[in-house]
Design a protein around this motif. Sequence first.
Motif, mmCIF file in Angstrom:
data_model
loop_
_atom_site.group_PDB
_atom_site.id
_atom_site.type_symbol
_atom_site.label_atom_id
_atom_site.label_comp_id
_atom_site.label_asym_id
_atom_site.label_seq_id
_atom_site.Cartn_x
_atom_site.Cartn_y
_atom_site.Cartn_z
ATOM 1 N N PHE A 132 0.722 -0.912 0.117
ATOM 2 C CA PHE A 132 -0.095 -0.028 -0.126
ATOM 3 C C PHE A 132 1.061 1.101 0.130
ATOM 4 O O PHE A 132 1.529 1.503 1.158
ATOM 5 N N ALA A 133 1.102 1.937 -1.163
ATOM 6 C CA ALA A 133 1.930 2.720 -1.248
ATOM 7 C C ALA A 133 1.328 4.399 -1.199
ATOM 8 O O ALA A 133 0.880 4.678 -2.302
ATOM 9 N N LEU A 134 1.551 4.883 -0.100
ATOM 10 C CA LEU A 134 1.091 6.344 0.049
ATOM 11 C C LEU A 134 2.372 7.250 0.113
ATOM 12 O O LEU A 134 2.311 8.096 -0.438
ATOM 13 N N THR A 135 2.930 7.048 1.225
ATOM 14 C CA THR A 135 4.090 7.648 1.947
ATOM 15 C C THR A 135 5.191 7.965 0.682
ATOM 16 O O THR A 135 5.586 7.156 -0.060
ATOM 17 N N GLY A 140 5.480 12.390 4.524
ATOM 18 C CA GLY A 140 5.215 11.458 5.562
ATOM 19 C C GLY A 140 3.835 11.657 6.267
ATOM 20 O O GLY A 140 2.587 11.536 5.626
ATOM 21 N N TYR A 166 9.236 4.010 2.517
ATOM 22 C CA TYR A 166 8.848 3.341 3.833
ATOM 23 C C TYR A 166 7.616 2.229 3.595
ATOM 24 O O TYR A 166 6.612 2.308 4.425
ATOM 25 N N VAL A 167 7.359 1.671 2.375
ATOM 26 C CA VAL A 167 6.020 0.779 2.076
ATOM 27 C C VAL A 167 6.331 -0.569 2.447
ATOM 28 O O VAL A 167 7.484 -1.074 2.191
ATOM 29 N N GLY A 168 5.794 -1.104 3.343
ATOM 30 C CA GLY A 168 5.839 -2.533 3.848
ATOM 31 C C GLY A 168 5.637 -3.322 2.747
ATOM 32 O O GLY A 168 4.900 -3.382 2.051
ATOM 33 N N LEU A 211 10.969 -3.491 13.497
ATOM 34 C CA LEU A 211 10.037 -4.223 12.804
ATOM 35 C C LEU A 211 10.644 -4.573 11.317
ATOM 36 O O LEU A 211 10.218 -4.387 10.442
ATOM 37 N N ILE A 216 10.235 -2.565 5.161
ATOM 38 C CA ILE A 216 9.888 -1.446 4.448
ATOM 39 C C ILE A 216 10.763 -0.878 3.369
ATOM 40 O O ILE A 216 11.942 -1.223 3.430
ATOM 41 N N GLY A 356 9.291 1.619 15.878
ATOM 42 C CA GLY A 356 8.675 1.351 14.385
ATOM 43 C C GLY A 356 7.328 1.610 14.344
ATOM 44 O O GLY A 356 6.660 2.257 13.561
ATOM 45 N N MET A 360 4.196 3.986 12.074
ATOM 46 C CA MET A 360 3.060 3.336 11.302
ATOM 47 C C MET A 360 1.847 4.129 11.276
ATOM 48 O O MET A 360 1.281 4.304 12.527
ATOM 49 N N GLU A 361 1.304 4.143 10.232
ATOM 50 C CA GLU A 361 -0.122 4.981 10.055
ATOM 51 C C GLU A 361 -0.138 6.078 10.970
ATOM 52 O O GLU A 361 -1.095 6.736 11.617
ATOM 53 N N THR A 363 2.375 9.165 13.254
ATOM 54 C CA THR A 363 3.115 9.305 14.432
ATOM 55 C C THR A 363 2.078 10.031 15.535
ATOM 56 O O THR A 363 0.999 10.370 14.824
ATOM 57 N N VAL A 366 0.825 13.688 15.193
ATOM 58 C CA VAL A 366 -0.274 13.659 13.824
ATOM 59 C C VAL A 366 -1.600 13.129 14.537
ATOM 60 O O VAL A 366 -2.628 13.896 14.494
HETATM 61 C C1 LIG Z 1 7.115 -0.106 10.199
HETATM 62 C C2 LIG Z 1 6.508 0.838 9.376
HETATM 63 C C3 LIG Z 1 5.603 0.428 8.344
HETATM 64 C C4 LIG Z 1 5.173 1.467 7.256
HETATM 65 N N1 LIG Z 1 4.201 1.153 6.269
HETATM 66 C C5 LIG Z 1 3.906 2.082 5.383
HETATM 67 C C6 LIG Z 1 3.194 1.428 3.932
HETATM 68 O O1 LIG Z 1 2.930 0.254 4.050
HETATM 69 N N2 LIG Z 1 2.752 2.497 3.470
HETATM 70 C C7 LIG Z 1 3.115 3.625 3.486
HETATM 71 O O2 LIG Z 1 2.671 4.481 2.410
HETATM 72 N N3 LIG Z 1 4.040 4.145 4.278
HETATM 73 C C8 LIG Z 1 4.382 3.319 5.525
HETATM 74 N N4 LIG Z 1 5.181 3.860 6.460
HETATM 75 C C9 LIG Z 1 5.452 5.320 6.580
HETATM 76 C C10 LIG Z 1 4.682 5.917 7.598
HETATM 77 O O3 LIG Z 1 3.391 6.125 7.256
HETATM 78 C C11 LIG Z 1 5.266 7.110 7.833
HETATM 79 O O4 LIG Z 1 6.759 6.872 8.446
HETATM 80 C C12 LIG Z 1 4.643 8.198 8.756
HETATM 81 O O5 LIG Z 1 3.495 8.627 8.085
HETATM 82 C C13 LIG Z 1 5.641 9.534 9.112
HETATM 83 O O6 LIG Z 1 6.102 10.103 8.117
HETATM 84 P P1 LIG Z 1 7.759 10.200 8.096
HETATM 85 O O7 LIG Z 1 8.454 8.996 8.214
HETATM 86 O O8 LIG Z 1 7.959 10.997 6.780
HETATM 87 O O9 LIG Z 1 7.781 11.196 9.087
HETATM 88 P P2 LIG Z 1 7.584 12.819 9.294
HETATM 89 O O10 LIG Z 1 6.375 13.228 8.969
HETATM 90 O O11 LIG Z 1 8.798 13.527 8.544
HETATM 91 O O12 LIG Z 1 7.655 13.286 10.651
HETATM 92 C C14 LIG Z 1 8.994 13.235 11.415
HETATM 93 C C15 LIG Z 1 8.771 13.941 12.819
HETATM 94 O O13 LIG Z 1 7.966 15.125 12.721
HETATM 95 C C16 LIG Z 1 6.654 15.133 13.213
HETATM 96 N N5 LIG Z 1 5.633 15.983 12.674
HETATM 97 C C17 LIG Z 1 5.361 15.972 11.301
HETATM 98 N N6 LIG Z 1 4.382 16.808 11.001
HETATM 99 C C18 LIG Z 1 3.845 17.298 12.263
HETATM 100 C C19 LIG Z 1 3.199 18.140 12.689
HETATM 101 N N7 LIG Z 1 2.131 18.610 11.643
HETATM 102 N N8 LIG Z 1 2.997 18.558 14.039
HETATM 103 C C20 LIG Z 1 3.897 18.213 14.944
HETATM 104 N N9 LIG Z 1 4.739 17.087 14.630
HETATM 105 C C21 LIG Z 1 5.013 16.889 13.394
HETATM 106 C C22 LIG Z 1 6.282 13.603 13.421
HETATM 107 O O14 LIG Z 1 5.662 13.481 14.659
HETATM 108 C C23 LIG Z 1 7.794 13.015 13.739
HETATM 109 O O15 LIG Z 1 8.062 12.868 15.119
HETATM 110 C C24 LIG Z 1 5.470 2.819 7.310
HETATM 111 C C25 LIG Z 1 6.436 3.204 8.472
HETATM 112 C C26 LIG Z 1 7.079 2.263 9.212
HETATM 113 C C27 LIG Z 1 8.026 2.797 10.304
#
Ligand SMILES: Cc1cc2nc3c(=O)[nH]c(=O)nc-3n(C[C@H](O)[C@H](O)[C@H](O)COP(=O)(O)OP(=O)(O)OC[C@H]3O[C@@H](n4cnc5c(N)ncnc54)[C@H](O)[C@@H]3O)c2cc1C
Length: 383
Positions: A132-135, A140, A166-168, A211, A216, A356, A360-361, A363, A366
């Motif tokens: 499922f590729a969104l990020t 993110g 980061y797509v699983g 994880l 990913i 990890g 996921m889904e 932080t 957010v």
């Molecule tokens: C094990 C795992 C599986 C995953 N699986 C998938 C998947 O299958 N498909 C997919 O598409 N993605 C997947 N992801 C990606 C996941 O959805 C993103 O890691 C997540 O949305 C955070 O995005 P980022 O890593 O770019 O962090 P960032 O968005 O860069 O965030 C970095 C930091 O900034 C903080 N931050 C960001 N915005 C704000 C705000 N507005 N206010 C306050 N703080 C903020 C965050 O809380 C975090 O601490 C996966 C991630 C992991 C770790």
Amino acid sequence: MAIIEPDDRLRVLREHAREWATELRPYAFDLERDPDTVYRHLDLPAVNYVGKTMIPAHLQPDPMRIGRYTYYGSSAVERVVAAEEIAFGDAGMFLASPGASLSGVLVGMLGDETQQEWYFGRVRSRPTWTFFALTEPARGSDAMSLSTRLSKAPDGSATLHGEKRYVGNATRAEVGTVFARTGSGPLGVVAVLVETSAPGYHAQALDTVGLRGAQISAIRLDGVPVAPGRILGAHLPASARGMWSALRTFNLLRPGVAAIALGIARAAIEYARSQSKRGRDELDRLGHRVHTTRQLILRAAHEVDRDARNGYYASAAKAQAAQLAEEATQQALRILGPGSRFEHPWLDKLARDARGVEFMEGTRNVQRLTVCHALTKGRFDDD
Ligand SMILES: Cc1cc2nc3c(=O)[nH]c(=O)nc-3n(C[C@H](O)[C@H](O)[C@H](O)COP(=O)(O)OP(=O)(O)OC[C@H]3O[C@@H](n4cnc5c(N)ncnc54)[C@H](O)[C@@H]3O)c2cc1C
């Protein structure tokens, strides 16, 4: 908040999932070292359960049956009960398992009959990994600003260009869904079905500390052809597909991610108790939080089962459970004293896995924004 007690059907699932989980631990470190060892464990009952679920009942002729009950994993409540127990065994193996997964929920929501038969037929025919590729890189938390493009040619053909991150399971998947832009704003986003054998699809596993079973990956989409029949939700109004569908998918699955975090927290508390007599009061307090967090997760699951738009409890549950997993693993490490990460590799793994789950889904920060928004709108007023 009224106490929620799972019914007999869910209690039976919980008991079985608890047993299945004990079979995961012996393989957990092998899976960390080499996520592809999952191929050796497809017969484990927990892996089997994950593989059979999240396929709509009318397209699943061979569901998981335990005694007189049948399980399709089609409700969030069922998923949280199983996820907590399986993650207690090993969250890595849970996420490494083949199955319809997030994309299954999306295809169930947006796919027309032909698309559903095609996608779920693939998943059902043999152990099949999906993605499922969104990020995207640097997009993110702010997934709404995604830039992957679905470019359409005058003859009706279309191609995907962009990068996902980061797509699983993206390296071992056969099929999955990709969110891409056809225009500006949230209405200009579509989800498409992609086969990983298509020309222009490139995926590379990322090295991670927690994880690792989820493997990913980074995806590059260099002109991946997309047939018109692979665009999801074409029969629905634009407001019912695109980013709206991603948000609903997350709402439906987020209680399950919270349950994974809860399973990790429980595993850390139990491990610390088994290793030392120190820190009993802290562990008891954490144990109490496990019960209250489980209640919040069940509540969140009931809310999204009732209406998938009601994701604010799911956000609260994910934030609370991720925090508990982090605190429980860190507290357990402190209780076991200096050097505990080296002397207790299992606890070290749990602490890394907890980090990890935080991402996921979405932080914690957010999720808190969502909760604040819901509070200002009076959405939690009934409690
Ligand atoms: C094990 C795992 C599986 C995953 N699986 C998938 C998947 O299958 N498909 C997919 O598409 N993605 C997947 N992801 C990606 C996941 O959805 C993103 O890691 C997540 O949305 C955070 O995005 P980022 O890593 O770019 O962090 P960032 O968005 O860069 O965030 C970095 C930091 O900034 C903080 N931050 C960001 N915005 C704000 C705000 N507005 N206010 C306050 N703080 C903020 C965050 O809380 C975090 O601490 C996966 C991630 C992991 C770790």
